[in-house]
Every structure is written in C-alpha cells, then in structure tokens.
Design an enzyme around this catalytic site. Structure first.
Site, PDB file in Angstrom:
ATOM      1  NE  ARG A 114      -1.417  32.468 -71.932  1.00 38.24           N
ATOM      2  CZ  ARG A 114      -1.322  31.797 -73.077  1.00 38.24           C
ATOM      3  NH1 ARG A 114      -2.256  30.923 -73.414  1.00 38.24           N
ATOM      4  NH2 ARG A 114      -0.302  32.002 -73.900  1.00 38.24           N
ATOM      5  CG  HIS A 172      -9.319  29.282 -77.531  1.00 34.35           C
ATOM      6  ND1 HIS A 172      -9.143  28.425 -78.593  1.00 34.35           N
ATOM      7  CD2 HIS A 172      -8.099  29.777 -77.241  1.00 34.35           C
ATOM      8  CE1 HIS A 172      -7.857  28.396 -78.925  1.00 34.35           C
ATOM      9  NE2 HIS A 172      -7.201  29.206 -78.124  1.00 34.35           N
ATOM     10  CG  ASP A 221      -5.876  29.993 -83.185  1.00 35.69           C
ATOM     11  OD1 ASP A 221      -5.181  30.437 -82.254  1.00 35.69           O
ATOM     12  OD2 ASP A 221      -6.641  29.021 -83.054  1.00 35.69           O
ATOM     13  CG  HIS A 225      -0.802  24.502 -74.367  1.00 36.73           C
ATOM     14  ND1 HIS A 225      -0.408  24.011 -75.593  1.00 36.73           N
ATOM     15  CD2 HIS A 225      -1.749  25.410 -74.622  1.00 36.73           C
ATOM     16  CE1 HIS A 225      -1.093  24.596 -76.544  1.00 36.73           C
ATOM     17  NE2 HIS A 225      -1.920  25.463 -75.989  1.00 36.73           N
ATOM     18  CD  GLU A 254      -6.909  32.921 -74.859  1.00 32.20           C
ATOM     19  OE1 GLU A 254      -7.727  32.050 -75.214  1.00 32.20           O
ATOM     20  OE2 GLU A 254      -5.685  32.725 -74.793  1.00 32.20           O
ATOM     21  CD  GLU A 300      -6.026  28.241 -71.060  1.00 29.65           C
ATOM     22  OE1 GLU A 300      -5.890  29.405 -70.608  1.00 29.65           O
ATOM     23  OE2 GLU A 300      -6.020  27.983 -72.261  1.00 29.65           O
ATOM     24  CG  ASN A 308      -3.944  27.566 -85.651  1.00 31.37           C
ATOM     25  OD1 ASN A 308      -3.455  27.745 -86.770  1.00 31.37           O
ATOM     26  ND2 ASN A 308      -3.415  28.061 -84.553  1.00 31.37           N
ATOM     27  NE  ARG A 331      -9.086  28.306 -72.104  1.00 30.95           N
ATOM     28  CZ  ARG A 331      -8.928  29.423 -72.827  1.00 30.95           C
ATOM     29  NH1 ARG A 331      -9.568  30.521 -72.493  1.00 30.95           N
ATOM     30  NH2 ARG A 331      -8.131  29.432 -73.873  1.00 30.95           N
ATOM     31  CD1 TRP A 343       3.577  22.791 -78.267  1.00 33.39           C
ATOM     32  CD2 TRP A 343       1.532  23.321 -79.002  1.00 33.39           C
ATOM     33  NE1 TRP A 343       3.576  24.148 -78.516  1.00 33.39           N
ATOM     34  CE2 TRP A 343       2.327  24.502 -78.956  1.00 33.39           C
ATOM     35  CE3 TRP A 343       0.194  23.418 -79.423  1.00 33.39           C
ATOM     36  CZ2 TRP A 343       1.828  25.765 -79.332  1.00 33.39           C
ATOM     37  CZ3 TRP A 343      -0.291  24.640 -79.797  1.00 33.39           C
ATOM     38  CH2 TRP A 343       0.518  25.821 -79.749  1.00 33.39           C
ATOM     39  CE1 TYR A 390       0.317  27.688 -76.283  1.00 34.97           C
ATOM     40  CE2 TYR A 390       0.318  28.219 -73.957  1.00 34.97           C
ATOM     41  CZ  TYR A 390      -0.243  28.329 -75.208  1.00 34.97           C
ATOM     42  OH  TYR A 390      -1.342  29.122 -75.380  1.00 34.97           O
ATOM     43  CD  GLU A 444      -6.673  26.177 -75.629  1.00 32.19           C
ATOM     44  OE1 GLU A 444      -6.749  27.199 -74.939  1.00 32.19           O
ATOM     45  OE2 GLU A 444      -5.662  25.860 -76.260  1.00 32.19           O
ATOM     46  CG  ASP A 497      -2.759  27.492 -71.513  1.00 37.21           C
ATOM     47  OD1 ASP A 497      -2.869  26.298 -71.176  1.00 37.21           O
ATOM     48  OD2 ASP A 497      -3.165  27.940 -72.608  1.00 37.21           O
TER      49      ASP A 497
HETATM   50  O1  EZ4 Z   1      -2.820  26.781 -78.374  1.00 35.90           O
HETATM   51  O2  EZ4 Z   1      -4.965  29.008 -80.150  1.00 35.90           O
HETATM   52  O3  EZ4 Z   1      -5.120  29.636 -74.534  1.00 35.90           O
HETATM   53  N1  EZ4 Z   1      -4.728  29.654 -75.657  1.00 35.90           N
HETATM   54  C1  EZ4 Z   1      -4.069  28.671 -76.248  1.00 35.90           C
HETATM   55  C2  EZ4 Z   1      -3.718  28.893 -77.692  1.00 35.90           C
HETATM   56  C3  EZ4 Z   1      -3.903  27.644 -78.534  1.00 35.90           C
HETATM   57  C4  EZ4 Z   1      -4.018  28.012 -79.987  1.00 35.90           C
HETATM   58  C5  EZ4 Z   1      -4.368  26.787 -80.824  1.00 35.90           C
HETATM   59  O4  EZ4 Z   1      -4.708  27.164 -82.117  1.00 35.90           O
HETATM   60  O5  EZ4 Z   1      -3.788  27.670 -75.621  1.00 35.90           O
HETATM   61  O6  EZ4 Z   1      -2.415  29.372 -77.804  1.00 35.90           O
HETATM   62 CO    CO Z   2      -4.939  27.574 -73.813  1.00 31.21          CO
END
Ligand code: EZ4
Ligand code: CO
Length: 403
Positions: free
Chosen positions: A149, A313, A317, A213, A340, A237, A39, A284, A403, A161, A263, A211
């Site tokens: 989630r 994951h 995407d 992130h 997921e 996560e 992605n 993951r 991010w 996010y 992921e 998550d």
């Molecule tokens: O940021 O798939 O757990 N899922 C995630 C996703 C990822 C995207 C990255 O391409 O954290 O939203």
């Molecule tokens: Co994630």
C-alpha cells in the site's frame, strides 16, 4: 461433564501500542485469549468487559460459543456499535481458542480445514513526497513483500494520513489528538502522479494498493478511481465514508478500480447493501471489531454469495492475537482476498508469543492448537496503558474533516 469458565481477566498493556486482551480459564485447565483493542477508546472496551461481561461468563460452558455470542448480542438489548462488538469479539475468539485447544487442533481445522497453505499479505510504504515513497516501496520489496500500500505526502499539507513525519513518536501519552490538514483537490492531483511513478520504477507486476481514509465524496472518489485506472491497483480503500452505503452506487458505476471498505464496520448490517448490490470488491471488517469469528464468518459467507472477497484490516493496532485468529480464518475462508500486515512494535513480542509467521510475501497461520497466540501477564504489566488518540483532520479554513 461440561467444562466451565472459572476465570476471566482483562489485560491492558502498552508495549509500543495499546492492546486490550481478554483471558479466559476453565475448570479443566484450558485457557484462551481474545483481542479487545479499540484504538483510541481502549478503556471503554476494558470496562465493558470487566464491569458487565466478566460476571456473566463465570460458570458458563466454554463449548457453547454460538449461544454465548447470542447471549451477549441479544442480551445487551443495545445492538451493535464498536465497543459492544469488540467486547463480544474478545469473548468469541477466546472461546474458539479454547475449543480448538480442547480438540487438540489448530483453529482453522474447526472452521472446515485449509483452503490454502498461506495467505497473501500487503504492507505499507509511505514517504513525505513521491521520491521518499518510492524508496519505502523498495525497502519493503527487499523484505519480501509482494503487495504494498503506497501513500505519499501532498504538497502544501503539513501531515497526512499514512505518512509518518520523521522522528514522530507513536508511544508518548497524549491529552488530545494530533491534528492534520486536508485539501482534496491537491490530493486528487498527487495520487495519479504517485502511482505513475510507482509503475515507472517497479513495472506492471507489483501489487499496489491505496487508502483514501474516508475523505472523499462519491464524485471525488469516482475521479480518483478513474485517474488511477491506468495503474491497475489491487484496490482503492475507504474512498467514501461508508455510513451512507447507497452513496457507493454512483461510485461503482463510475470506475473500474477495485473498491475495498469496512475496517470501521462492526456488523454485517454495515455492509449489507454494499455486498448484496456488489458495490465493493473486498470487505475489510476485522474479527476484533466485528463480533469475532462467529460474526465475521457470516459476513464472509454473505460476501462469497456476491463475489466479494476478504481483505481484513491488519494495522499495528490489530494485536498479534487478532492476527493469529485472522490467519486461521484466512486459511479456511473460501473467498479469501488478501490480509493487511503492518509489523507490531518490537516490544509486543515481549508480551505476546505467536505461532504465525511471515515469509516471502505470505503469512502462515502456524499449526499449534488454538489460534497459537499467548500473553505473558508479567511482561504485560511492565508496559502500563498510555492514553493515545487517533489523529483528527481539518480543512485549511479549520473545518473538521474525516481523518
Ligand atoms: O486508520 O488502524 O488501513 N489501515 C488503516 C489504519 C487505521 C488504524 C485505526 O486504528 O486505515 O491505519
Ligand atoms: Co484503512
């Protein structure tokens, strides 16, 4: 006589989301496909395949999956990395698809047969505030999901996010990433309020996940894990960026909230310390980004030795092809945890057909030979590639953040 690969094509398409797919054909008339979607950096993998790997594949025996994997991994000299490992994954999954079709078996039979009939999955629910997030959870429950989630907007932040702004397009071409903002203390205050509200409304039995992130320090993640302990999460996560695997030692000692990560990993080496020191509960890594079935099987086996389960994951995407491969893998893998599952854009079903399905909170692999996913190249051509980026994130003072 051994079969041989006669054609290899890279198909780039954007039916609501960019997907890169490798299709292999053999002299005996078999074909197989593998996902190569990375992605936000899709064309790098397409080029890696077209310019460097495809010429090497023509004429090879498709049955030699392990040898081909080693040839592409060791042969590159430049080891690992998301672009290389995604390209190798695409070849690997296409070859497993072909081998299973040649055997006339669903792929999970080649891996060792079924350990379970269906796989528990979780989906996403989010809202710009706690009340909207609770409504989203209710909607997903009504669609049959048993594990969800939950993410919510943080007061004072424009966008965060996992929370979709109303009317936001996920399909328009971009020349630069969208920018979000971030405030860790505000987030650490919000998260326990969110899960208190979830438990208050839905009771103790709903399986819930969250998550972070990659945005927290080990100490901040420990605070978050502790503050969420009363709400019994299935997992927290990506709380800490995992490049520094040793950082998780402190986090692990500080909270009993189950931890998941991986992921963004692309090899077993990214998870070696985390798994062997039992610093996580769920790994993951996905088939598409970690070198295909051949490599993820090694990660899963290492994890099994250390009481770590899988939780692959499966955002949108992660193409229908990887979902098919992951569900055959999940059908077999003894230490399966959860899968997921975020539904793909509606147009994706014009380009791909798949044998896997969702019912009553579980995913089913299907019983078609191979991984059960096909691509319609004519339909794919109707959806040309659109340049898109993953978002970036800044602190209030402008500092670039995770991010
Ligand atoms: O940021 O798939 O757990 N899922 C995630 C996703 C990822 C995207 C990255 O391409 O954290 O939203
Ligand atoms: Co994630």
């Amino acid at each position: 006589m051994a079969d041989r690969i006669t054609a290899a094509r890279v198909i780039v398409t954007s039916p609501g989301q960019n997907y890169v797919t490798l299709k292999l054909e053999t002299a005996s008339g078999l074909s197989g496909i593998g996902d190569a979607t990375l992605n936000g950096r899709e064309l790098a993998v397409a080029s890696y395949l077209e310019d460097h790997i495809v010429p090497m594949l023509i004429g090879r025996d498709p049955a030699r999956i392990e040898d081909t994997w080693q040839y592409l991994y060791k042969g590159a000299y430049w080891r690992r990395g998301p672009v290389t490992m995604t390209a190798i994954a695409a070849v690997d999954v296409a070859l497993w698809d072909i081998k299973a079709k040649a055997a006339g078996m669903p792929l999970y039979q080649l891996l060792g047969g079924a350990s379970r009939e269906h796989m528990l999955c979780y989906t996403h629910a989010d809202g710009t505030d706690i009340a909207h997030a609770l409504e989203a959870v209710e909607t997903k429950r009504q669609r049959g999901f048993r594990a969800i989630r939950v993410q919510a907007g943080v007061p004072g932040l424009k966008r965060i996010y996992g929370v979709h702004a109303p009317g936001e397009s996920h399909d328009a071409p971009q020349d630069a990433p969208s920018e979000g903002d971030w405030d860790t203390p505000a987030y650490l205050r919000l998260a326990p309020q969110l899960f208190a509200a979830v438990r208050d409304r839905f009771g103790p039995e709903l399986t819930v996940l969250h998550d972070a992130h990659h945005r927290l320090s080990p100490n901040e993640a420990a605070q978050l894990g502790r503050s969420l302990e009363p709400y019994g999460l299935f997992w927290l996560e990506d709380s800490v960026p995992a490049e520094d695997q040793a950082a998780w030692r402190r986090l692990r000692q500080m909270t009993t909230t189950p931890l998941a990560v991986g992921e963004v990993f692309n090899s077993i080496w990214d998870a070696q310390t985390l798994i062997t020191e039992r610093l996580i509960d769920y790994i993951r890594s996905t088939i598409v980004h970690a070198g295909g079935i051949t490599h993820v099987r090694r990660i899963a086996d290492l994890a099994a030795l250390h009481n770590v389960r899988t939780g692959f994951h499966g955002a949108a995407d992660i193409s229908p092809v990887t979902m098919g491969a992951a569900l055959h893998f999940g059908r077999w893998v003894p230490n399966f945890g959860i899968q997921e599952y975020a539904a793909h854009p509606a147009q994706a079903s014009e380009v791909f057909t798949w044998d896997w399905s969702f019912a009553d909170g579980y995913l089913h692999s299907g019983e078609a030979p191979g991984h059960g996913v096909t691509i319609d190249e004519t339909a794919a051509a109707r959806y040309p590639y659109k340049r898109r980026y993953l978002d970036v994130n800044r602190l209030k003072d402008g500092t670039m953040w995770d991010w």
